[in-house]
Every structure is written in structure tokens, then in C-alpha cells.
Design a protein around this motif. Structure first.
Motif: not given
Length: 293
Positions: A1-26
Motif C-alpha cells: 500500500m502506497y500512501v499519497v498526501l496532497g492528491a488534490n494538488g498538482r504533484a500529489g495528484g499526478e503521483a497518485a494517478r501514476a501509482l493507480i495506473e501502475r496497478g498499485e494499491a493506493v
């Protein structure tokens, strides 16, 4: 499980999307439940916590194999005092959760204790989170290309690019898409101890280069215009930026002009793949209200 802060911001959102697209648990951490609805629809787990709440954030980080941490951009109050508060609380939360790995968003130029305005808060943030996990990486990003979206309305309506950056001064810039992808990659890498990774785009660019990219996308000339230093504080005040935040932002532009927004070549160097024109084309497609970048 990867935890992402700031998902509704620019960098955090892109990090969360990249992990989800990679099939990771987020698991994304948001301040209010409704902010997590779009992420839940994408398959992410949602935790509700505030960064300054060490107990709540500690719970949000529990069970994570790695986490993307950041200091949110200041919106009010003293940015330096706010960084101290958030950094202490977040470090406490990570240690309570026994977080094994952290990627912490920072900025190129964060090696300087002072002289860089708001970037100097990240120097302190790095110090507060140093050693927060057995494996800790500080991702020092270039100037976000998406920041130019704040003046896209002016560019499209007036064919001028107002900026606090010298039109001829090239600096490291990078798309937040690449910031998110790099953060996701680092989260999946194995190492121990501390790393500092500096990230820029395929090249360094100036405000003049950005104006030229807008011109190419719009199909008409766009002139870069340097806003005089004596007009900047009033302009930010007119846009509703509080005084202490405006002072920190203006200090950043002074630091850039003075050559402090530079890489430390002893650190790891990485480059994104998003071109300037591709980033500007994306910005024009979602133009924001006029402002200054």
C-alpha cells in the motif's frame, strides 16, 4: 500500500494517478471526506486527516510500504512558522506509523537556508523530515510548468505573458506529470538511508521560451513581459494573496534572479520527458483565470 498526501494538488495528484495506473494499491489522504470521492471511484482507499494532526496522520500512514509526503503551498499566515508546525507533526506521525520508506517533495534550490523566499521553507522541511524513515528520498523539483496556467487567460486574451521571471533567464522547469511519475518510480525503488534527487524537464527554459511555446500553440505572437519589481507586491495583493505569503513568494523570485535556483550536481539528477510545448498545449486546453507566473 502506497500512501499519497496532497492528491488534490498538482504533484500529489499526478503521483497518485501514476501509482493507480501502475496497478498499485493506493491510499490518498485528504482533509475532508468529499475530497476523496473521485479517488475512491478510481479504486483508491481514502483516509481523512490533516497534516498538522500527528495522531490522525499516523493512523493514515499505518501499514504503508512507502509514502509520498509534502508541505502544501502556503495560502495564509507565516509560511515559515507553518512549515515548522507541519514538519514536526508529520515527522512524528511517520515515526509513530513506523513508515519504512518516504519520498518527500522539495525543490531545486532547497540547499539554501535563506535567500530563496518560500523555497527556504523546504530547506527546513527537509531538515525536519531527514531520517523520518529508514529510506528517505527528497525529490527536488524544478519550477512547475503548470504554474504558467495561472496566466493562460491573459496570454490567450492579450497575447502577452506577464511574469516575475526574466524572459532570458533559463531555469530548471518540469511538468507535474513527470514529478508524479518520478515520485511513483522512487516509491518503488529499494535503498536505505537518505537520497536527494533533483528533477528537471528535458531542458532548461526561460519565460521567453514559455512565451514562444504559447505562440506556437496559439498560432500567433506572444510577448513575454517582465513585471517590474516595484509593482509585484501590489499585484499580488490585488489577487488576494496575504502579505506574509506574498513576501515569501517574492523572495523566491528574487532568489531565482540572483542565481540561487540551481542544481547541486553532487545529487542524483533525473529528467522528465514532457516537452515544454506539450505542457503548454495541455495548459491552453484548460486555461485558468488571469494572473502572474
Amino acid at each position: 500500500m502506497y500512501v499519497v498526501l496532497g492528491a488534490n494538488g498538482r504533484a500529489g495528484g499526478e503521483a497518485a494517478r501514476a501509482l493507480i495506473e501502475r496497478g498499485e494499491a493506493v491510499r490518498v489522504v485528504v482533509r475532508r471526506k468529499e475530497q476523496g470521492e473521485k479517488w475512491a471511484m478510481l479504486g483508491a482507499e481514502v483516509a481523512v486527516a490533516s497534516i498538522e494532526d500527528a495522531d490522525g496522520m499516523g493512523d493514515a500512514l499505518k501499514g504503508a510500504q512507502a509514502a509520498f509526503l509534502l508541505n502544501p503551498p502556503p495560502v495564509s499566515g507565516d509560511p515559515y512558522a507553518r512549515t515548522e508546525e507541519l514538519g514536526v507533526a508529520l515527522a512524528d506521525a511517520a515515526r509513530r506509523a513506523r513508515l519504512p520508506k518516504a519520498v518527500v517533495l522539495s525543490s531545486i534550490g532547497a540547499q539554501h537556508v535563506s535567500g530563496t523566499g518560500v523555497i527556504a521553507t523546504l530547506n527546513r522541511f527537509e531538515a525536519l523530515l531527514d531520517g523520518v524513515a529508514p529510506a528517505t528520498a527528497f525529490l527536488r523539483s524544478g519550477y512547475f510548468l503548470e504554474t504558467w496556467g495561472e496566466v493562460a487567460g491573459t496570454v490567450t486574451s492579450e497575447s502577452v505573458l506577464p511574469s516575475f521571471l526574466d524572459p532570458a533567464q533559463k531555469i530548471p522547469m518540469v511538468s507535474t506529470i513527470d514529478v508524479g511519475r518520478t515520485a511513483a518510480t522512487l516509491l518503488g525503488e529499494e535503498w536505505s538511508g537518505k537520497r536527494v534527487v533533483e528533477l528537471s524537464g528535458p531542458g532548461d527554459w526561460s519565460a521567453g521560451d514559455v512565451a514562444a511555446a504559447f505562440a506556437d500553440v496559439l498560432g500567433r505572437p506572444v510577448a513575454p513581459v517582465l513585471v517590474p519589481a516595484e509593482r509585484r507586491a501590489a499585484l499580488l495583493a490585488d489577487e488576494g494573496v496575504p502579505g506574509e505569503v506574498a513576501s515569501a513568494l517574492l523572495g523566491m523570485f528574487d532568489g531565482i534572479a540572483n542565481g540561487l535556483f540551481v542544481r547541486e550536481h553532487s545529487n542524483e539528477q533525473r529528467s522528465g520527458t514532457t516537452s515544454l510545448e506539450a505542457a503548454i498545449r495541455r495548459i491552453v486546453g484548460a486555461a485558468e483565470p488571469a494572473g502572474v507566473a
